[in-house]
Enzyme design. Sequence first.
Site, short mmCIF file in Angstrom:
data_model
loop_
_atom_site.label_atom_id
_atom_site.label_comp_id
_atom_site.label_asym_id
_atom_site.label_seq_id
_atom_site.Cartn_x
_atom_site.Cartn_y
_atom_site.Cartn_z
N ALA A 1 3.33 -10.00 0.87
CA ALA A 1 3.64 -8.57 0.84
C ALA A 1 2.46 -7.87 0.18
O ALA A 1 2.13 -8.17 -0.96
CB ALA A 1 4.92 -8.29 0.06
N HIS A 2 1.82 -7.00 0.93
CA HIS A 2 0.64 -6.33 0.39
C HIS A 2 0.47 -4.89 0.86
O HIS A 2 -0.32 -4.15 0.30
CB HIS A 2 -0.63 -7.10 0.78
CG HIS A 2 -0.99 -6.94 2.23
ND1 HIS A 2 -0.36 -7.66 3.22
CD2 HIS A 2 -1.88 -6.13 2.86
CE1 HIS A 2 -0.86 -7.31 4.39
NE2 HIS A 2 -1.78 -6.38 4.22
#
Length: 359
Positions: A207-208
Amino acid sequence: MTEHKFAIVLGTRPEIVKLAPILRVCDERCISYSLIHTGQHYSDELDSVFFERLNLPKPDYHLDIGSDSHGKQTSKMLTGIEDIVQTENVDIVLVQGDTNTVLAGAIATSKLDAKLGHIEAGLRSFNRDMPEEINRIVTDHVGDFLFAPTEESATLLRNEGIDESRIYVTGNTIVDAVQANREIAIEKSAVLKEHNLTPGEFILMTAHRAENVDDPDRLASILSGIDRVARELDYPVIYPIHPRTQNRLNEFNLTVPDTTRLVDPLDFLDFLRLEDTASLVITDSGGVQEETCILQTPCVTVRDSTERPETVSVGANVVVGTDPEDIVNGAIEQLHKSTDWEAPFGDGTAAEQILDILL
């Protein structure tokens, strides 16, 4: 054959991976090029190790742009790329994807006497709040050679009024990269042993994206949902975390659940090995959606839309948003599906096709 001078512009890990097949074919064919690294990914563990492990040449130019606001970052890149293209008398500039590096390369080239090739053209999430969506649209509309990975992407370009003569369906170079490196990863990567993981008995998470990690509520919901999936399946979660995301966790005072192991960013071979052996991948990355589809690993996308709808169409991926219950339901749904889908991104010859067209 006309002699061309290429400039290949990259700045992030996914661009390095997806342009690696282009660099290799250029070297095999003795095609002259200048490799420009903007430095958009600015820490060594996210950068130089990728070149070393993938046996790629060092960049001819490194702009060392680093982190900044979108405007400042892009303007510095634009100036640097423009100077190099003019100095080197480049006549074709290649960019890949949807980053600020791509946008800068596109704008710089459009103002010069050079042609722009956009690899991975025609992707659309239809969410203009995403900076990446604006970057894609602008790049496609100023590009001269638009290399669409699928016929669906090509149709989206035509629907925007782009002339057919600029559109080429080539497949995606990520297929070339995965095929070239999957066996190497099996042979060379020790990531499973290092993290005490059993193939088929763990969940891989990434998740970025800003819309997720810059929003404390969305980030907390994702962590909660993944924790519930891990407890439901009794599998550990391994999460290679970007430094920026780690900073957001600290800033928002969010605690990562016990089921989730944070690890440092991984190079491509180690990450590919995890994707290949995970029971499930939960992600907000477009590239990971593609890679898991190619590797026959079920994927759950924690976003509200995707610019890779083909992965959903073939059953490899489901888009669930960030509600914890929806994440759990999506994970269970994916794990009960057959994984015999056919990846829609070509046959692994995209780099060859792209250079044949350009030459």
